[in-house]
Structure formats: structure tokens, C-alpha cells
Design a protein around this motif. Sequence first.
Motif, PDB file in Angstrom:
ATOM      1  N   SER A  49      18.573   7.780 -39.937  1.00 63.91           N
ATOM      2  CA  SER A  49      17.128   8.048 -39.975  1.00 63.91           C
ATOM      3  C   SER A  49      16.789   9.383 -39.325  1.00 63.91           C
ATOM      4  N   ALA A  50      17.737   9.957 -38.586  1.00 65.38           N
ATOM      5  CA  ALA A  50      17.487  11.232 -37.912  1.00 65.38           C
ATOM      6  C   ALA A  50      18.064  12.415 -38.685  1.00 65.38           C
ATOM      7  N   THR A  51      18.591  12.177 -39.879  1.00 66.66           N
ATOM      8  CA  THR A  51      19.148  13.273 -40.678  1.00 66.66           C
ATOM      9  C   THR A  51      18.045  14.040 -41.392  1.00 66.66           C
ATOM     10  N   ALA A  52      18.405  15.228 -41.869  1.00 70.86           N
ATOM     11  CA  ALA A  52      17.518  16.083 -42.669  1.00 70.86           C
ATOM     12  C   ALA A  52      16.243  16.470 -41.919  1.00 70.86           C
ATOM     13  N   LYS A  53      16.347  16.554 -40.589  1.00 72.45           N
ATOM     14  CA  LYS A  53      15.232  17.010 -39.773  1.00 72.45           C
ATOM     15  C   LYS A  53      15.784  17.420 -38.415  1.00 72.45           C
ATOM     16  N   ASP A  54      14.944  18.011 -37.606  1.00 74.03           N
ATOM     17  CA  ASP A  54      15.331  18.281 -36.222  1.00 74.03           C
ATOM     18  C   ASP A  54      15.167  16.971 -35.463  1.00 74.03           C
ATOM     19  N   ALA A  55      16.286  16.402 -35.018  1.00 68.21           N
ATOM     20  CA  ALA A  55      16.274  15.086 -34.388  1.00 68.21           C
ATOM     21  C   ALA A  55      16.129  15.157 -32.872  1.00 68.21           C
ATOM     22  N   THR A  56      15.762  16.299 -32.346  1.00 70.13           N
ATOM     23  CA  THR A  56      15.663  16.457 -30.892  1.00 70.13           C
ATOM     24  C   THR A  56      14.700  15.448 -30.284  1.00 70.13           C
ATOM     25  N   ASN A  57      13.507  15.328 -30.830  1.00 70.87           N
ATOM     26  CA  ASN A  57      12.526  14.380 -30.276  1.00 70.87           C
ATOM     27  C   ASN A  57      13.028  12.948 -30.366  1.00 70.87           C
ATOM     28  N   ASP A  58      13.650  12.593 -31.487  1.00 75.72           N
ATOM     29  CA  ASP A  58      14.198  11.248 -31.636  1.00 75.72           C
ATOM     30  C   ASP A  58      15.223  10.975 -30.533  1.00 75.72           C
ATOM     31  N   PHE A  59      16.087  11.948 -30.288  1.00 71.12           N
ATOM     32  CA  PHE A  59      17.134  11.790 -29.287  1.00 71.12           C
ATOM     33  C   PHE A  59      16.545  11.690 -27.883  1.00 71.12           C
ATOM     34  N   GLU A  60      15.612  12.565 -27.571  1.00 70.55           N
ATOM     35  CA  GLU A  60      15.041  12.605 -26.220  1.00 70.55           C
ATOM     36  C   GLU A  60      14.149  11.397 -25.936  1.00 70.55           C
ATOM     37  N   ASP A  61      13.451  10.903 -26.943  1.00 75.14           N
ATOM     38  CA  ASP A  61      12.543   9.764 -26.745  1.00 75.14           C
ATOM     39  C   ASP A  61      13.282   8.494 -26.332  1.00 75.14           C
ATOM     40  N   ILE A  62      14.538   8.380 -26.707  1.00 74.44           N
ATOM     41  CA  ILE A  62      15.317   7.182 -26.386  1.00 74.44           C
ATOM     42  C   ILE A  62      15.719   7.165 -24.912  1.00 74.44           C
ATOM     43  N   GLY A  63      15.877   8.338 -24.321  1.00 72.71           N
ATOM     44  CA  GLY A  63      16.301   8.393 -22.922  1.00 72.71           C
ATOM     45  C   GLY A  63      17.794   8.169 -22.778  1.00 72.71           C
ATOM     46  N   HIS A  64      18.598   8.933 -23.512  1.00 73.17           N
ATOM     47  CA  HIS A  64      20.049   8.790 -23.466  1.00 73.17           C
ATOM     48  C   HIS A  64      20.598   9.102 -22.067  1.00 73.17           C
ATOM     49  N   SER A  65      21.645   8.417 -21.720  1.00 74.11           N
ATOM     50  CA  SER A  65      22.291   8.599 -20.414  1.00 74.11           C
ATOM     51  C   SER A  65      23.070   9.914 -20.375  1.00 74.11           C
ATOM     52  N   ASP A  66      23.481  10.306 -19.168  1.00 71.01           N
ATOM     53  CA  ASP A  66      24.317  11.500 -19.015  1.00 71.01           C
ATOM     54  C   ASP A  66      25.645  11.308 -19.733  1.00 71.01           C
ATOM     55  N   ASP A  67      26.173  10.088 -19.712  1.00 67.24           N
ATOM     56  CA  ASP A  67      27.431   9.808 -20.413  1.00 67.24           C
ATOM     57  C   ASP A  67      27.273  10.036 -21.913  1.00 67.24           C
ATOM     58  N   ALA A  68      26.142   9.602 -22.471  1.00 68.45           N
ATOM     59  CA  ALA A  68      25.889   9.802 -23.898  1.00 68.45           C
ATOM     60  C   ALA A  68      25.790  11.292 -24.209  1.00 68.45           C
ATOM     61  N   ARG A  69      25.153  12.041 -23.328  1.00 70.43           N
ATOM     62  CA  ARG A  69      25.029  13.486 -23.525  1.00 70.43           C
ATOM     63  C   ARG A  69      26.395  14.167 -23.443  1.00 70.43           C
ATOM     64  N   ASP A  70      27.238  13.705 -22.531  1.00 72.80           N
ATOM     65  CA  ASP A  70      28.585  14.264 -22.424  1.00 72.80           C
ATOM     66  C   ASP A  70      29.412  13.926 -23.664  1.00 72.80           C
ATOM     67  N   MET A  71      29.209  12.723 -24.199  1.00 75.11           N
ATOM     68  CA  MET A  71      29.942  12.273 -25.380  1.00 75.11           C
ATOM     69  C   MET A  71      29.622  13.151 -26.604  1.00 75.11           C
ATOM     70  N   MET A  72      28.441  13.706 -26.624  1.00 73.29           N
ATOM     71  CA  MET A  72      28.024  14.536 -27.767  1.00 73.29           C
ATOM     72  C   MET A  72      28.941  15.735 -27.972  1.00 73.29           C
ATOM     73  N   GLU A  73      29.535  16.216 -26.901  1.00 72.71           N
ATOM     74  CA  GLU A  73      30.366  17.411 -26.975  1.00 72.71           C
ATOM     75  C   GLU A  73      31.466  17.296 -28.025  1.00 72.71           C
ATOM     76  N   LYS A  74      32.064  16.101 -28.148  1.00 70.86           N
ATOM     77  CA  LYS A  74      33.179  15.978 -29.094  1.00 70.86           C
ATOM     78  C   LYS A  74      32.716  15.981 -30.556  1.00 70.86           C
ATOM     79  N   TYR A  75      31.405  15.841 -30.781  1.00 66.43           N
ATOM     80  CA  TYR A  75      30.874  15.853 -32.150  1.00 66.43           C
ATOM     81  C   TYR A  75      30.225  17.194 -32.516  1.00 66.43           C
ATOM     82  N   TYR A  76      30.186  18.098 -31.563  1.00 64.92           N
ATOM     83  CA  TYR A  76      29.560  19.417 -31.763  1.00 64.92           C
ATOM     84  C   TYR A  76      30.356  20.223 -32.786  1.00 64.92           C
ATOM     85  N   ILE A  77      29.644  20.774 -33.804  1.00 65.18           N
ATOM     86  CA  ILE A  77      30.323  21.595 -34.815  1.00 65.18           C
ATOM     87  C   ILE A  77      29.682  22.966 -34.996  1.00 65.18           C
TER      88      ILE A  77
END
Length: 135
Positions: A49-77
Amino acid sequence: MVSDAKIHSFEEVANHNKIKDCWLIISGKVYDVTPFMDDHPGGGEVLLSATAKDATNDFEDIGHSDDARDMMEKYYIGEIDSTTVPNKRTYIPPQQTPYNPNAKASQFLIKILQFLLPLFILGFAVTFRHYTKTE
């Protein structure tokens, strides 16, 4: 993250919008989250549901943990080419007819008249014929 990160256009990222091929734009960065679809705590549909748009607000509104933010690094392209991201559109609600409490009553009255008028005319004709009949 690599200093010479690949720059992706919005159109390119937006085309990756399937369960087996899912890219997201978050804070100007592009992530290929396809391998994480089955493991995401909210389910793969949330990511889709967060594709084909800037998903920044969707991501930030959830309140992801620091661990989740660190996990993002391995998916960065790479990074998003911000000049290709469409401007945010202002939501314009559909035009609605102002509420008129008499509108439904009027419609009801018209339906009743459409039903009763032929009966009235028929009754008038029968009565008229009865009283004007010559014997």
C-alpha cells in the motif's frame, strides 16, 4: 550506504509494486523490501500500500523502532531523483448536493402521484359515465 548511490526515477520505483517485487521511497531513499514482505509485522499488504508514492509519512506515522530503522539499511538500493517525484496533490472531496430534507419527501410525493393519478382519472371516467348514461 555507498557514497555513489544509484539514483532512481520515481517512475522506475513506482513500477516495483508487486508482492514479489516491492520498492519503497522513504526519506528520499529507495528500498527494495521484497525479501521482507513475508516477515513484516504488519504484513506484506502494508508495504504494497506504500508503493508508487513517497512512503515517508506512512513509515513515520507508525513509529518504527530504532531496530526497524537499522534493519532498513540492508534493503537500501539508492536514492530517489526528487525532480521526478510528482507534486503532492491536494485532496478535493467529491462535489455533493447540499442536504435538502424536502428532496426525499418530494420524490416520495411524485411516486405516489404517479401511482394514484391514473386511478383517479379512471375513477372519474367511470363515475362520469355512470351519471351521464342515458336510459
